[in-house]
Design an enzyme around this catalytic site. Structure first.
Site, PDB file in Angstrom:
ATOM      1  N   LYS A  94     -10.801  -3.426   6.856  1.00 26.75           N
ATOM      2  CA  LYS A  94      -9.251  -2.592   7.668  1.00 26.75           C
ATOM      3  C   LYS A  94     -10.225  -1.636   8.540  1.00 26.75           C
ATOM      4  O   LYS A  94     -11.095  -1.580   9.292  1.00 26.75           O
ATOM      5  CB  LYS A  94      -8.943  -0.904   6.895  1.00 26.75           C
ATOM      6  CG  LYS A  94      -7.482  -0.433   7.837  1.00 26.75           C
ATOM      7  CD  LYS A  94      -7.275   0.251   6.585  1.00 26.75           C
ATOM      8  CE  LYS A  94      -5.593   0.841   7.854  1.00 26.75           C
ATOM      9  NZ  LYS A  94      -4.733   1.689   6.275  1.00 26.75           N
ATOM     10  N   ARG A  96      -0.008   9.900   0.450  1.00 33.00           N
ATOM     11  CA  ARG A  96       0.790  11.361   1.964  1.00 33.00           C
ATOM     12  C   ARG A  96       1.550  11.725   1.138  1.00 33.00           C
ATOM     13  O   ARG A  96       2.168  12.909   2.116  1.00 33.00           O
ATOM     14  CB  ARG A  96       0.607  10.938   3.043  1.00 33.00           C
ATOM     15  CG  ARG A  96      -0.797  10.200   3.790  1.00 33.00           C
ATOM     16  CD  ARG A  96      -0.229   9.350   5.054  1.00 33.00           C
ATOM     17  NE  ARG A  96      -0.817   8.937   5.197  1.00 33.00           N
ATOM     18  CZ  ARG A  96      -0.512   7.757   6.162  1.00 33.00           C
ATOM     19  NH1 ARG A  96       0.887   7.631   7.189  1.00 33.00           N
ATOM     20  NH2 ARG A  96      -1.189   6.624   6.266  1.00 33.00           N
ATOM     21  N   THR A 125      -4.457   6.049   1.936  1.00 33.71           N
ATOM     22  CA  THR A 125      -5.253   7.447   2.154  1.00 33.71           C
ATOM     23  C   THR A 125      -6.415   7.789   1.618  1.00 33.71           C
ATOM     24  O   THR A 125      -5.758   8.862   1.583  1.00 33.71           O
ATOM     25  CB  THR A 125      -4.393   8.015   2.746  1.00 33.71           C
ATOM     26  OG1 THR A 125      -2.937   7.322   3.220  1.00 33.71           O
ATOM     27  CG2 THR A 125      -4.409   8.965   3.810  1.00 33.71           C
ATOM     28  N   GLU A 139       0.623  -0.935  -0.207  1.00 36.49           N
ATOM     29  CA  GLU A 139      -0.066  -0.039  -0.116  1.00 36.49           C
ATOM     30  C   GLU A 139       0.718   1.534   0.084  1.00 36.49           C
ATOM     31  O   GLU A 139       1.599   1.113   1.112  1.00 36.49           O
ATOM     32  CB  GLU A 139      -0.761   0.056   1.218  1.00 36.49           C
ATOM     33  CG  GLU A 139      -1.804   0.677   0.981  1.00 36.49           C
ATOM     34  CD  GLU A 139      -2.627   1.225   2.764  1.00 36.49           C
ATOM     35  OE1 GLU A 139      -2.660   0.150   3.866  1.00 36.49           O
ATOM     36  OE2 GLU A 139      -2.450   2.472   3.178  1.00 36.49           O
TER      37      GLU A 139
HETATM   38  C1  3PG Z   1      -0.667   4.662   8.029  1.00 40.09           C
HETATM   39  O1  3PG Z   1      -1.731   4.578   7.863  1.00 40.09           O
HETATM   40  O2  3PG Z   1       0.593   5.194   8.580  1.00 40.09           O
HETATM   41  C2  3PG Z   1      -0.592   2.999   8.606  1.00 40.09           C
HETATM   42  O3  3PG Z   1      -1.573   2.501   9.351  1.00 40.09           O
HETATM   43  C3  3PG Z   1       0.772   2.346   9.241  1.00 40.09           C
HETATM   44  O4  3PG Z   1       0.278   2.719  10.559  1.00 40.09           O
HETATM   45  P1  3PG Z   1       2.054   2.117  11.187  1.00 40.09           P
HETATM   46  O5  3PG Z   1       3.294   3.027  11.264  1.00 40.09           O
HETATM   47  O6  3PG Z   1       1.354   2.371  12.774  1.00 40.09           O
HETATM   48  O7  3PG Z   1       2.411   0.829  11.023  1.00 40.09           O
END
Ligand code: 3PG
Length: 213
Positions: free
Chosen positions: A128, A44, A68, A40
């Site tokens: 999720k 961002r 995201t 994924e």
């Molecule tokens: C995110 O969107 O940043 C994910 O949920 C990853 O989370 P993490 O950095 O705690 O693994």
């Protein structure tokens, strides 16, 4: 592929926050060498869409998704860049609809029982669970397997290599997501060997389906 099939590609989906699209192919190779088949890339950073495009083009062996997704525009940009699935930290009817219009399989997020039921009413049986550690942790998801046995989760948020196997041992957890395999700083510093090592350890974690209890 359907989202439920994508979630079965491996026990861990690396969550990637990438600053430099030129590093995307090498990152993809590093993860693929470690046995990772789906990733994924979060929308961002300015480099995200370009990274998705390069991964989709250069490394079709990896199923690259866009994370995201927060808007209809995100959904269409992700699909246009070649993302094969989308991930949303929550969900809204317009995002769900935009992904459907784009034929982009969606992994929508939920963190309460009512949100889970709303997504189920919208046709989702895989979602999720975010932010996994903060929104109730392992006990929360474990508690759902009896009343909601038909719902499968990809918990993400606050999961590490050390806690991943506890999540994966739950029968309603298909896989987990996490940024620990390939943190942004390691990508920027081209620590690809370390990323491959972590990918190997992650991709060989056992989940409930494979575990012998
Ligand atoms: C995110 O969107 O940043 C994910 O949920 C990853 O989370 P993490 O950095 O705690 O693994």
């Amino acid at each position: 592929m359907k989202i439920s099939e994508i979630l079965l590609l491996g026990p861990v989906i690396p969550v990637i926050v990438i600053d430099n699209a030129d590093l995307a192919p090498a990152l993809g190779e590093a993860l693929l060498s470690g046995g990772i088949k789906s990733i994924e890339v979060t929308l961002r950073t300015d480099a995200a869409l370009d990274s998705i495009e390069r991964l989709a083009r250069d490394l079709p062996e990896i199923c690259v998704g866009a994370g995201t997704i927060l808007s209809e525009t995100n959904a269409s940009s992700a699909a246009n860049a070649g993302a094969r699935f989308g991930v949303c930290p929550g969900s809204t009817p317009s995002i769900i609809n935009a992904c459907r219009v784009q034929n982009l399989p969606l992994l929508p997020g939920a963190s309460t029982v009512s949100e889970i039921l709303t997504l189920h009413e919208a046709g989702f049986t895989a979602m999720k669970f975010f932010p996994a550690a903060a929104a109730g942790g392992i006990q929360f998801i474990k508690s759902l397997s009896s009343p909601l046995p038909h719902i499968q989760f990809c918990p993400t948020g606050g999961i590490t290599y050390d806690t991943a196997s506890e999540w994966l041992a739950l029968k309603n957890v298909i896989c987990v997501g996490g940024s620990w395999l390939a943190p942004t700083n390691d990508i920027n510093q081209k620590k690809f060997l370390e990323i491959t090592e972590r990918a190997k350890r992650a991709s060989t974690l056992e989940n409930y389906e494979n575990a012998t209890y």
